[in-house]
Scaffold this motif. Structure first.
Motif: not given
Length: 293
Positions: A7-11, A48-53
């Motif tokens: 699971l990489g990110f959540v927006e 990671d570049h992002h995990n939350i957006v």
């Protein structure tokens, strides 16, 4: 053919970008890496570049989530494989968002937007020195109309069903964590909670004091759950999204169909099973004013 492993990110949709950005930057301790189209803000926990957006919106709540995969197939071949074998229709997106050059977007049976991506840009902000500073984004829990159907859908993508709370709460993993996704049968659609892994119990307790000093109150916990055996506590972010901080979660050995033994397990070996609600929420027998389910 396709191996989803993370699971990489959540927006999130965010009504108040300033308040939400302050929470994920100053309280959670993530690093703002970039602003994207439409004013979206991208936050990284470490590499990671992002995990939350966070995306500006008139609403609050989950907008999408991303799953990283590896495959010998090219991304267009993965799209064809998903369509021919499982009837999953995807849309290829290229160079439309920071950090991920290309991804396959689809909507799951419950209407949640999912991004499947093979690569994410690596950045190097590392861990900051102030904030909660979790190890990683651990898992995502979603409210659905039918948890059983949702579990069966994600089995097609290679997820393993690890535990149930009766028949309404299904846990799933794509790696060795007890759960990466779980699904909670509910009359309402939306995120139940998002969870971040802490280093150990001392780290967890230290950051509970940090939350108190920053005017954040717990709404449940800490206590040890049954399914997963994680020591968990819950609070809310700036717009009421439920945040779990946890440690000591079970490790699933899928090759053996068991969890790594721990002294607090009741069963040896501990295998995936169906838990009752009463025994699952708090193994320590602690009652809390606000129930989670």
């Amino acid at each position: 053919m396709i191996d989803i492993f993370k699971l990489g990110f959540v927006e999130f949709d965010a009504k108040d970008m300033r308040a939400m950005s302050t929470y994920y930057s100053d309280t959670m301790g993530f690093t703002l890496t970039e602003y994207g189209p439409g004013g979206s803000a991208y936050f990284s926990s470490s590499t990671d570049h992002h995990n939350i957006v966070l995306t500006p919106s008139n609403e609050s709540g989950i907008r999408s989530f991303g799953l990283q995969y590896k495959s010998d197939l090219g991304i267009e071949e993965v799209a064809e494989y998903l369509n021919l074998n499982f009837g999953i229709t995807t849309e290829l997106k290229t160079d439309v968002k920071p950090g991920i050059y290309q991804y396959l977007q689809f909507t799951d049976p419950e209407g949640y937007e999912v991004h499947l991506y093979p690569e994410m840009t690596m950045t190097n902000p590392g861990f900051k020195t102030k904030g909660i500073l979790p190890n990683k984004l651990g898992h995502l829990s979603l409210r659905v109309k039918d948890a059983k159907k949702q579990v069966e859908f994600y089995k097609q993508l290679g997820f393993h069903n690890t535990d149930w709370i009766e028949s309404f709460f299904g846990f799933m993993t794509c790696n060795y964590d007890h759960h990466v996704l779980n699904f909670f049968t509910s009359e309402h659609k939306g995120m139940h909670h998002i969870a971040f892994e802490m280093r150990n119990y001392s780290h967890l307790v230290e950051k509970l004091d940090f939350l108190r000093l920053n005017n954040k109150n717990l709404i449940w916990g800490p206590s040890r759950h049954g399914a997963g055996h994680n020591i968990a506590c819950y609070h809310e972010d700036a717009e009421g999204n439920l945040i779990e901080l946890f440690t000591d979660a079970d490790i699933y050995i899928k090759e053996l169909g068991i969890f790594e033994p721990r002294p607090w397990h009741k069963d040896f070996p501990q295998k995936p099973k169906v838990w009752s609600t009463d025994e699952c929420l708090s193994l320590w027998g602690v009652d809390f004013e606000k129930a989670l389910v």
